[in-house]
Enzyme design. Structure first.
Site, PDB file in Angstrom:
ATOM      1  N   GLY A   1       0.813  -1.216   0.000  1.00 42.39           N
ATOM      2  CA  GLY A   1       0.000   0.000   0.000  1.00 42.39           C
ATOM      3  C   GLY A   1       0.845   1.264   0.000  1.00 42.39           C
ATOM      4  O   GLY A   1       0.518   2.241  -0.673  1.00 42.39           O
ATOM      5  N   THR A   2       1.930   1.244   0.736  1.00 42.83           N
ATOM      6  CA  THR A   2       2.775   2.447   0.814  1.00 42.83           C
ATOM      7  C   THR A   2       3.312   2.805  -0.568  1.00 42.83           C
ATOM      8  O   THR A   2       3.263   3.969  -0.986  1.00 42.83           O
ATOM      9  CB  THR A   2       3.942   2.208   1.802  1.00 42.83           C
ATOM     10  OG1 THR A   2       3.383   1.950   3.090  1.00 42.83           O
ATOM     11  CG2 THR A   2       4.868   3.408   1.878  1.00 42.83           C
TER      12      THR A   2
ATOM     13  N   GLN B   1      -7.667  -0.101   3.554  1.00 37.09           N
ATOM     14  CA  GLN B   1      -8.528  -0.655   4.613  1.00 37.09           C
ATOM     15  C   GLN B   1      -9.909  -1.037   4.087  1.00 37.09           C
ATOM     16  O   GLN B   1     -10.575  -1.908   4.651  1.00 37.09           O
ATOM     17  CB  GLN B   1      -8.678   0.337   5.778  1.00 37.09           C
ATOM     18  CG  GLN B   1      -7.395   0.598   6.540  1.00 37.09           C
ATOM     19  CD  GLN B   1      -6.905  -0.618   7.335  1.00 37.09           C
ATOM     20  OE1 GLN B   1      -7.643  -1.567   7.608  1.00 37.09           O
ATOM     21  NE2 GLN B   1      -5.635  -0.597   7.709  1.00 37.09           N
TER      22      GLN B   1
ATOM     23  N   HIS C   1      -1.419  -7.594   2.530  1.00 35.50           N
ATOM     24  CA  HIS C   1      -1.362  -8.181   3.878  1.00 35.50           C
ATOM     25  C   HIS C   1      -2.533  -7.812   4.770  1.00 35.50           C
ATOM     26  O   HIS C   1      -2.670  -8.347   5.865  1.00 35.50           O
ATOM     27  CB  HIS C   1      -0.020  -7.887   4.553  1.00 35.50           C
ATOM     28  CG  HIS C   1       0.169  -6.485   5.044  1.00 35.50           C
ATOM     29  ND1 HIS C   1       0.044  -6.148   6.367  1.00 35.50           N
ATOM     30  CD2 HIS C   1       0.473  -5.341   4.402  1.00 35.50           C
ATOM     31  CE1 HIS C   1       0.290  -4.861   6.523  1.00 35.50           C
ATOM     32  NE2 HIS C   1       0.552  -4.348   5.342  1.00 35.50           N
TER      33      HIS C   1
ATOM     34  N   CYS D   1       1.613   1.990  12.323  1.00 35.48           N
ATOM     35  CA  CYS D   1       2.821   2.773  12.028  1.00 35.48           C
ATOM     36  C   CYS D   1       3.100   3.775  13.126  1.00 35.48           C
ATOM     37  O   CYS D   1       4.234   4.180  13.329  1.00 35.48           O
ATOM     38  CB  CYS D   1       2.731   3.540  10.721  1.00 35.48           C
ATOM     39  SG  CYS D   1       1.353   3.211   9.738  1.00 35.48           S
TER      40      CYS D   1
HETATM   41  N1  PLP Z   1      -2.865   3.049   3.734  1.00 37.70           N
HETATM   42  C1  PLP Z   1      -3.601   2.658   4.779  1.00 37.70           C
HETATM   43  C2  PLP Z   1      -4.948   3.261   4.988  1.00 37.70           C
HETATM   44  C3  PLP Z   1      -3.113   1.692   5.664  1.00 37.70           C
HETATM   45  O1  PLP Z   1      -3.865   1.318   6.718  1.00 37.70           O
HETATM   46  C4  PLP Z   1      -1.822   1.140   5.415  1.00 37.70           C
HETATM   47  C5  PLP Z   1      -1.239   0.155   6.360  1.00 37.70           C
HETATM   48  O2  PLP Z   1      -1.500   0.159   7.541  1.00 37.70           O
HETATM   49  C6  PLP Z   1      -1.110   1.570   4.303  1.00 37.70           C
HETATM   50  C7  PLP Z   1      -1.658   2.524   3.478  1.00 37.70           C
HETATM   51  C8  PLP Z   1       0.257   1.019   3.990  1.00 37.70           C
HETATM   52  O3  PLP Z   1       0.157  -0.257   3.422  1.00 37.70           O
HETATM   53  P1  PLP Z   1       1.416  -1.258   3.472  1.00 37.70           P
HETATM   54  O4  PLP Z   1       1.534  -1.735   4.890  1.00 37.70           O
HETATM   55  O5  PLP Z   1       1.045  -2.351   2.524  1.00 37.70           O
HETATM   56  O6  PLP Z   1       2.606  -0.501   3.008  1.00 37.70           O
END
Ligand code: PLP
Length: 385
Positions: A69-70, A181, A203, A327
């Protein structure tokens, strides 16, 4: 142990592990190689792309596999804003909401710091919602991109994405949404949502960490962040993570077929849990939108405690949850999301988030609510914070 931190991550589903296993073992080829092993990997990658596209209601060519996601958020925010600015130097603003995940917020700040963009932050109401009026007031002729999340990771508030996207697109501004989410719980049909870009992460859905995807509507300008061999149609270089793509596609497809059916049941369980906690813990407050919230998230503040102490007490009683986003765990700063909802820093420090996977049961939540009552009581008795 009762795991109530599914918004942080989920275990890998057996079906997902079985689907990806061949590409970690016998069928280990590089999808760019021109031999039978490579061809087999390329076919698996193409099938995973097609399945992901079906789940997102888009064309396979509109799916870019990422490391999660990041990366998907970074690619959308930086990639679209920079590509649009390259086409028209007057486009030097981006709009985000006050409750974005750091992957979006920090990408926007990077554009500000390194590329001279201005970041317009749209406020939210006390439920964490972005209203159409607030977004309309933030849009300018210089806006290169709008990025507003589908559902919040700390309080679960669901944004009226289709309405907000229509507003931006009516002014010719591309709209990205972070659906990390929302995936598995809410409809992800990109055409119905009317978005130009949408991020998901494996994940959170029963795939391993390190796989995700960005939907990018065709003809949306996109500057790649990773340069190299030109994989993913030049939008994301790097040897294709075949097993990860297969895992993501399998998890997403399973989530859409089975998990979505559970959404109404899980929402009812969540409401029962919220009622029990509010009845058992005097002064407890629910954060986020009381109605438009993810089935999977119940979030509270317990004034007169510290969220971290409540978490420890809960863990002693066998309940695993978190004080907000994973995070931010361990950070002493109050959550910017809760501050944006208008909570004071003191109250924001008392936040606890419970998040559920689709298999959650009423008995587990009943046990958890009793533990919450006891944990908050013992923290208050100690005179915390
Ligand atoms: N965006 C949201 C809303 C998230 O909750 C998260 C992870 O907690 C992310 C992005 C980041 O995703 P990833 O952990 O796959 O990098």
């Amino acid at each position: 142990m009762i795991f109530l931190d599914a918004a942080a991550t989920t275990p890998v589903r057996r079906e997902v592990l079985e689907a990806m296993w061949p590409y970690l073992s016998g069928d280990f080829g590089n999808p760019s190689s021109h031999h039978s092993l490579g061809d087999s990997a390329a076919r698996a990658l193409a099938a995973a792309r097609a399945a992901t596209a079906t789940a997102l209601g888009c064309r396979p060519a509109e799916v870019v596999f990422t490391s999660g996601g990041t990366e998907a958020d970074n690619l959308a925010v930086k990639g679209i804003a920079l590509a649009r600015q390259a086409g028209d130097p007057r486009l030097n603003r981006v709009v985000i909401s006050a409750v974005e995940h750091p992957a979006v917020e920090e990408s926007a700040r990077y554009l500000e710091r390194m590329h001279g963009f201005a970041v317009d932050v749209v406020p939210v109401d006390s439920c964490g919602r972005v209203t159409a009026e607030a977004l309309a007031a933030a849009l300018r002729p210089e806006t290169a991109l709008v990025s507003i999340m589908y559902a919040n990771n700390e309080v679960g508030t669901v944004q009226p994405v289709a309405r907000l996207a229509a507003l931006a697109r009516a002014q010719g501004i591309p709209f990205h949404t972070d659906a990390v989410q929302a995936a598995g719980w809410l409809p992800l049909d990109t055409a119905a949502l009317g978005v130009d870009a949408l991020s998901i992460s494996g994940h959170k859905l029963g795939a391993p960490k390190g796989c995700g995807a960005l939907y990018v509507r065709s003809r949306t300008p996109l500057e790649p962040l990773l340069h190299g061999g030109g994989q993913e149609r030049g939008r994301r270089s790097g040897t294709g993570n075949v097993a990860g793509a297969v895992a993501l596609a399998t998890a997403l497809t399973l989530a859409q077929s089975s998990q979505r059916d559970r959404a109404a049941d899980v929402a009812a369980l969540r409401d029962g849990f919220i009622r029990e906690v509010l009845a058992g813990v005097p002064g407890a407050v629910v954060t986020g939108d009381p109605h438009d919230r993810l089935p999977s998230i119940a979030s509270f503040c317990f004034p007169g405690t510290s969220g971290e102490s409540v978490l420890l007490e809960l863990e002693r009683r066998g309940i695993i949850c978190s004080s907000g986003s994973a995070c931010a765990a361990g950070s002493d700063e109050p959550s910017p999301v809760l501050l944006a909802l208008g909570l004071s820093a003191d109250v924001a420090q008392t936040a606890v988030r419970f998040s559920f996977d689709p298999a959650i049961t009423a008995a587990e939540l009943h046990e958890a609510s009793a533990a919450v009552r006891a944990a908050v009581g013992s923290v208050q008795a100690l005179g915390a914070p």
